[in-house]
Design a protein around this motif. Structure first.
Motif, PDB file in Angstrom:
ATOM      1  N   LYS A  91       0.861  -1.172   0.000  1.00 39.20           N
ATOM      2  CA  LYS A  91       0.000   0.000   0.000  1.00 39.20           C
ATOM      3  C   LYS A  91       0.902   1.227   0.000  1.00 39.20           C
ATOM      4  O   LYS A  91       1.824   1.335   0.818  1.00 39.20           O
ATOM      5  N   LEU A  92       0.641   2.146  -0.938  1.00 34.12           N
ATOM      6  CA  LEU A  92       1.469   3.331  -1.129  1.00 34.12           C
ATOM      7  C   LEU A  92       0.619   4.582  -1.006  1.00 34.12           C
ATOM      8  O   LEU A  92      -0.539   4.590  -1.396  1.00 34.12           O
ATOM      9  N   VAL A  93       1.235   5.650  -0.499  1.00 38.55           N
ATOM     10  CA  VAL A  93       0.565   6.943  -0.408  1.00 38.55           C
ATOM     11  C   VAL A  93       1.235   7.887  -1.398  1.00 38.55           C
ATOM     12  O   VAL A  93       2.461   7.981  -1.439  1.00 38.55           O
ATOM     13  N   CYS A  94       0.428   8.585  -2.190  1.00 38.23           N
ATOM     14  CA  CYS A  94       0.953   9.546  -3.148  1.00 38.23           C
ATOM     15  C   CYS A  94       1.379  10.814  -2.402  1.00 38.23           C
ATOM     16  O   CYS A  94       0.574  11.417  -1.692  1.00 38.23           O
ATOM     17  N   VAL A  95       2.630  11.200  -2.560  1.00 38.07           N
ATOM     18  CA  VAL A  95       3.144  12.404  -1.907  1.00 38.07           C
ATOM     19  C   VAL A  95       3.431  13.517  -2.908  1.00 38.07           C
ATOM     20  O   VAL A  95       3.524  14.680  -2.531  1.00 38.07           O
ATOM     21  N   LYS A  96       3.586  13.172  -4.181  1.00 36.42           N
ATOM     22  CA  LYS A  96       3.855  14.155  -5.238  1.00 36.42           C
ATOM     23  C   LYS A  96       3.008  13.806  -6.460  1.00 36.42           C
ATOM     24  O   LYS A  96       3.480  13.140  -7.387  1.00 36.42           O
ATOM     25  N   PRO A  97       1.748  14.257  -6.503  1.00 39.51           N
ATOM     26  CA  PRO A  97       0.871  13.849  -7.596  1.00 39.51           C
ATOM     27  C   PRO A  97       1.250  14.411  -8.963  1.00 39.51           C
ATOM     28  O   PRO A  97       0.916  13.823  -9.984  1.00 39.51           O
ATOM     29  N   THR A 136      -2.430   0.810  -4.479  1.00 41.47           N
ATOM     30  CA  THR A 136      -1.893  -0.538  -4.337  1.00 41.47           C
ATOM     31  C   THR A 136      -0.863  -0.785  -5.430  1.00 41.47           C
ATOM     32  O   THR A 136      -1.160  -0.621  -6.613  1.00 41.47           O
ATOM     33  N   CYS A 137       0.335  -1.188  -5.041  1.00 36.66           N
ATOM     34  CA  CYS A 137       1.406  -1.456  -5.997  1.00 36.66           C
ATOM     35  C   CYS A 137       1.126  -2.739  -6.774  1.00 36.66           C
ATOM     36  O   CYS A 137       0.877  -3.785  -6.186  1.00 36.66           O
ATOM     37  N   LEU A 138       1.142  -2.639  -8.095  1.00 35.31           N
ATOM     38  CA  LEU A 138       1.034  -3.816  -8.955  1.00 35.31           C
ATOM     39  C   LEU A 138       2.413  -4.329  -9.340  1.00 35.31           C
ATOM     40  O   LEU A 138       2.653  -5.523  -9.378  1.00 35.31           O
ATOM     41  N   ASP A 139       3.316  -3.384  -9.669  1.00 35.55           N
ATOM     42  CA  ASP A 139       4.646  -3.766 -10.128  1.00 35.55           C
ATOM     43  C   ASP A 139       5.615  -2.635  -9.856  1.00 35.55           C
ATOM     44  O   ASP A 139       5.228  -1.461  -9.809  1.00 35.55           O
TER      45      ASP A 139
END
Length: 80
Positions: free
Chosen positions: A8-14, A28-31
């Protein structure tokens, strides 16, 4: 920095809106891979970047903390 599938990742720089990312949203990281230009790249389940890109710069994300995941759970509970 590297991520694993399922992280699980949080976007910090969109970045610019056309990239489709939202600041502080959990993805969610796929690759995770290194591009031909040597950049760390992540693909996420919830969105895809505009063509011709195949993923996002990994520096746009950080690993989600338990507090990030708790916020998502609480938001889901209020909707349901």
């Amino acid at each position: 920095m590297s991520f694993n599938s399922g992280d699980k990742l949080v976007c910090v720089k969109p970045g610019e809106p056309s990239l489709g990312l939202i600041k502080d949203k959990v993805y969610t990281c796929l690759d995770f891979f290194v591009s031909s230009m040597g950049e760390n790249v992540v693909e996420v389940l919830e969105t895809m970047p505009p063509s011709p890109y195949h993923g996002y710069q990994a520096s746009r994300f950080r690993l989600a903390l338990p507090s990030d995941l708790k916020k998502v759970k609480e938001q889901l509970e209020t909707v349901l």
